[in-house]
Motif scaffolding. Structure first.
Motif, PDB file in Angstrom:
ATOM      1  N   ASP A   1       0.852  -1.188   0.000  1.00 42.61           N
ATOM      2  CA  ASP A   1       0.000   0.000   0.000  1.00 42.61           C
ATOM      3  C   ASP A   1       0.886   1.236   0.000  1.00 42.61           C
ATOM      4  N   PRO A   2       0.819   2.065  -1.033  1.00 40.27           N
ATOM      5  CA  PRO A   2       1.694   3.251  -1.094  1.00 40.27           C
ATOM      6  C   PRO A   2       1.420   4.253   0.026  1.00 40.27           C
ATOM      7  N   LEU A   3       0.255   4.155   0.662  1.00 38.34           N
ATOM      8  CA  LEU A   3      -0.053   5.073   1.760  1.00 38.34           C
ATOM      9  C   LEU A   3       0.557   4.616   3.079  1.00 38.34           C
ATOM     10  N   ASP A   4       1.033   3.389   3.132  1.00 37.60           N
ATOM     11  CA  ASP A   4       1.694   2.864   4.317  1.00 37.60           C
ATOM     12  C   ASP A   4       3.157   3.294   4.252  1.00 37.60           C
ATOM     13  N   ALA A   5       3.382   4.584   4.538  1.00 35.28           N
ATOM     14  CA  ALA A   5       4.701   5.188   4.327  1.00 35.28           C
ATOM     15  C   ALA A   5       5.146   5.920   5.585  1.00 35.28           C
TER      16      ALA A   5
END
Length: 245
Positions: free
Chosen positions: A106-110
């Motif tokens: 998930d690119p938002l899990d950053a």
């Protein structure tokens, strides 16, 4: 309005949405939440959102343990009162992350504070406000004119979302958004000494105890058996300078 008069935002345009890591002992908890900068006009574009935040805030006032406002018997805290107080300047709203398919990154899990190109509606993803709103906080000048570079904030986490570290994430994000809204420092005027979680949180984030106000609040007791006068801390911290480009 404040004791000094009208309050306005120091920001001329919406700030970028960001993502923040969420650590919770709850096994099904999201790994992150996203934070979105909203004005009252923007929030009104999402049916029921302001009504929901108003209801949660009014219930917090009824508990009589964290905010100084008092709802007297036979009275109610109206939407117009909430709009004028909470949305006087800028509000940051946190949305719980959506689950991602097994094995899919998930690119938002950053990293904390990473800017994202996901709008508020997309972050909500068709969920109810009760399901997805992790919390929110307002940011506004603590003083007028020559001291308006110092801000104040008021935090709100729905009871159903408490105990999962959301307050800590909101507080960390405040240190990110405060200076980007044009402020140099923050003051919290009334952090009641019996609100141990808040006191520890601001201490952990290097806020300084600028003073202690005796008998600052006539608060309801936690067991519901009457009221008591409680001292309050005044907390101060200067924000870290913004990175130069």
């Amino acid at each position: 309005m404040s004791a000094y008069g009208a309050i306005t935002s120091r920001s001329s345009s919406p700030l970028s949405s960001t993502t923040w890591q969420l650590s919770s002992k709850r096994p099904d908890a999201p790994k992150y939440l996203t934070i979105h900068h909203l004005t009252l006009d923007k929030a009104k574009e999402f049916p029921g959102l302001v009504d929901y935040l108003h209801r949660v805030f009014a219930e917090e006032l009824e508990r009589g343990q964290t905010y100084p406002q008092e709802i007297l018997p036979g009275e109610s805290y109206t939407r117009s009162q909430f709009d004028a107080y909470y949305f006087a300047a800028d509000v940051l709203v946190a949305v719980l992350g959506l689950p991602s398919p097994e094995g899919v990154a998930d690119p938002l899990d950053a990293l904390d504070g990473t800017q994202i190109q996901v709008g508020f509606a997309e972050a909500v993803g068709g969920r109810t406000w009760e399901e997805c709103i992790a919390g929110c906080y307002y940011v506004k000048p603590n003083y007028p004119g020559r001291s308006s570079h110092i801000c104040n904030a008021g935090f709100l986490v729905p009871p159903s979302q408490r105990g999962h570290g959301i307050g800590s994430v909101l507080a960390r994000s405040y240190l990110h958004y405060g200076p980007r809204l044009g402020y140099e420092a923050s003051v919290f005027n009334l952090v009641y000494v019996n609100n141990v979680a808040s006191v520890r949180l601001w201490e952990a984030l290097d806020f300084t105890k600028a003073g202690r106000i005796p008998r600052a609040g006539r608060l309801r007791k936690a067991d519901g058996d009457g009221e008591e006068y409680v001292d309050a801390w005044v907390f101060y911290r200067r924000f870290d300078p913004l990175p130069t480009v």
